[in-house]
Design an enzyme around this catalytic site. Structure first.
Site, mmCIF file in Angstrom:
data_model
loop_
_atom_site.group_PDB
_atom_site.id
_atom_site.type_symbol
_atom_site.label_atom_id
_atom_site.label_comp_id
_atom_site.label_asym_id
_atom_site.label_seq_id
_atom_site.Cartn_x
_atom_site.Cartn_y
_atom_site.Cartn_z
ATOM 1 N N ASP A 105 -2.961 -4.667 7.077
ATOM 2 C CA ASP A 105 -3.416 -3.510 7.852
ATOM 3 C C ASP A 105 -3.339 -2.198 7.092
ATOM 4 O O ASP A 105 -3.417 -1.130 7.704
ATOM 5 C CB ASP A 105 -2.588 -3.394 9.135
ATOM 6 N N GLU A 106 -3.237 -2.246 5.779
ATOM 7 C CA GLU A 106 -2.993 -1.018 5.026
ATOM 8 C C GLU A 106 -3.636 -1.114 3.652
ATOM 9 O O GLU A 106 -3.572 -2.160 2.999
ATOM 10 C CB GLU A 106 -1.480 -0.819 4.900
#
Length: 518
Positions: A105-106
């Site tokens: 998610d990053e």
């Protein structure tokens, strides 16, 4: 430092929990905690509603339940999260050929390399457009930070949460950093932070005031000099599109300590086979076999053996892991086991002894062959259970920690959310019996479908019953709840439903990353 804020950092908001809330209308606006639900489970992600009660990632699940007893506690659906992550990474790849994923998610993106931004105004437009595209594609929100360096871009995205965008103008670095905790500087973890605090250094301004010489005296030349440069806002680290895997590993944490030596050996054999499967899937071989054992008292032992050449032979890896196990005292019990392969190469050097043993095994008697066949069937059942539960190894293939996911190349330690150290504990023990495997199908949060009532998700199960809430991501009101026998022929596990039309479900491979200019 760059003259324009063309380094973008994207961080999806409470990713796992947000995906669950988007899937389940009855949970929207309510505290949701995703993680391992066993006695040794930990929190992978908590929704913003749950964070108000003090729940946070890496917290023991028992503590989370005490803080937020009325929250919804769900098992992770890693295949679903990976599929959504693939869509997000595809959008990032359209912005630039330089995308550096940090976890599911990053990621960092070099907008300058993509030719889409060369000043603050154009960078902000790209960031806002990206946020809108992510929402339209996945139904989820992400926060964006823009700055002239990776460190400041990450700080900006944290400040933007949730669902926002913050841009730091180059030239304001020292002013922005000065009042903040020294822990925001890359490389300053809890131990270094405590060391600096004891020396009277708690903020970035304190670091600058102390000076480089004092930091070198406290931390050593390399770390001290690096910290001083970072505190001044000098961060020249580039966005790196590809990271070479250093190792491949799998591990499992057990709900109950293992004491039986034969059971421990069987677990090591199973882990070795899963490790080799991942090794081959990545197109690698390796020379060094690593065994990790965490004992009943939390002490962790690591043993390794280096082969004469790289291999991806499951027999070679398994036998090496078994030899390493003989060097470890497991008296008192084992709570975690891991097998890894490092010293990776993209070719193999065949092990003639292993090959000869394999050929000899193939020529074994009919009775022996029958025994092997039974073992293969058991292994197939275990693999099926792995696919259902998203156990430690499979959890790591996502987040990892690292670019390709936690634990897909960071050694037996793994990486955390992003990282295997967290996801190993999030994952449950792989079921060993048919009863356990059946119960795992009905874990809270798992998707199901009823022949008459349609799609739903498991709210809970026990005593031969399973409670299901029937609702879909597009439902406008919470769905109705029904309870069934666990062996009801009309109820079966199902694939997740997409959060938006055309969205990812995890039932199909994640979308490939399309690089700008590639």
């Amino acid at each position: 430092m760059r003259a324009a804020p063309t380094i973008l950092h994207l961080d999806m908001d409470a990713f796992f929990a947000a995906a669950e809330q988007a899937s389940k209308p009855s949970l929207r606006g309510k505290p949701v905690v995703v993680g391992g639900l066993g006695p040794r489970g930990v929190v992978a992600t908590a929704s913003y509603e749950a964070r108000r009660f003090g729940v946070h990632s890496a917290m023991p699940m028992g503590q989370a339940r005490r803080l937020a007893p009325h929250a919804a506690y769900l098992v992770p659906r890693f295949a679903f999260y990976r599929a959504i992550s693939g869509q997000v990474m595809e959008l990032l790849g359209r912005l630039s050929p330089l995308v550096e994923p940090l976890s599911l998610d990053e990621a960092f993106v070099d907008l300058e390399a993509g030719g889409l931004a060369d000043d603050s105004a154009s960078a902000r437009r790209v960031g806002e457009r990206l946020r809108a595209e992510i929402l339209a594609t996945t139904g989820l929100t992400g926060s964006v930070g823009l700055a002239g360096s990776k460190m400041l871009a990450k700080i900006a995205s944290e400040q933007a949460k949730p669902d926002g965008l913050v841009l730091f103008e180059p030239g304001t670095e020292r002013e922005l950093l000065a009042p903040r905790s020294v822990r925001i500087v890359p490389g300053v973890g809890p131990a270094t932070g405590d060391h600096l605090r004891r020396a009277g250094i708690s903020t970035v301004a304190d670091v600058v005031e102390a000076g480089e010489d004092e930091l070198v005296r406290i931390l050593g030349r390399a770390h001290g000099a690096s910290l001083y440069r970072m505190a001044l806002g000098h961060d020249d680290r580039p966005v790196v599109a590809e990271r070479d895997a250093k190792s491949v590993s799998v591990e499992d944490t057990f709900d109950v300590d293992l004491h039986d030596r034969l059971r421990i050996r069987l677990e090591v054999e199973r882990l070795a086979e899963r490790c080799v499967a991942r090794l081959r899937a990545s197109g690698h071989s390796g020379r060094t076999i690593v065994l990790k054992v965490r004992r009943y008292d939390f002490s962790t032992l690591t043993r390794s053996e280096t082969l004469r050449g790289p291999t991806d032979d499951p027999l070679v890896v398994r036998e090496a892991a078994e030899r390493l196990l003989e060097l470890v005292d497991t008296t008192g019990g084992v709570r975690l086991l891991g097998v890894g392969v490092s010293g990776l190469a993209d070719y193999t050097q065949e092990d003639l002894f292993a090959q000869a043993e394999a050929e000899a095994g193939a020529a074994a008697s009919t009775a022996g062959a029958s025994t092997v066949g039974a073992g293969s069937a058991a292994k197939a059942a275990e693999d099926a259970a792995d696919a259902v539960t998203g156990s430690g190894a499979d959890a790591g293939a996502g987040s990892g920690g690292g670019a390709a996911g936690a634990g897909d190349g960071t050694g037996p330690e793994g990486g955390a959310e992003g990282a295997g150290g967290l996801l190993e504990a999030v994952a449950a023990v792989v079921p060993r019996t048919a009863t356990e495997a059946a119960a795992r199908l009905w874990s809270p949060g798992n998707d199901v479908r009823h022949a008459v009532l349609g799609a739903g998700w498991v709210q809970g199960s026990g005593l031969g019953r399973v409670t299901v809430r029937f609702e879909e991501p597009t439902s406008t009101v919470p769905g109705r709840v029904r309870t069934f026998a666990v062996d009801d022929p009309e109820l079966e596990p199902a694939d997740p439903l997409p959060l938006v039309a055309g969205g990812a479900t995890g039932a199909e491979p994640a979308a490939p990353v399309v690089r700008a200019g590639g």
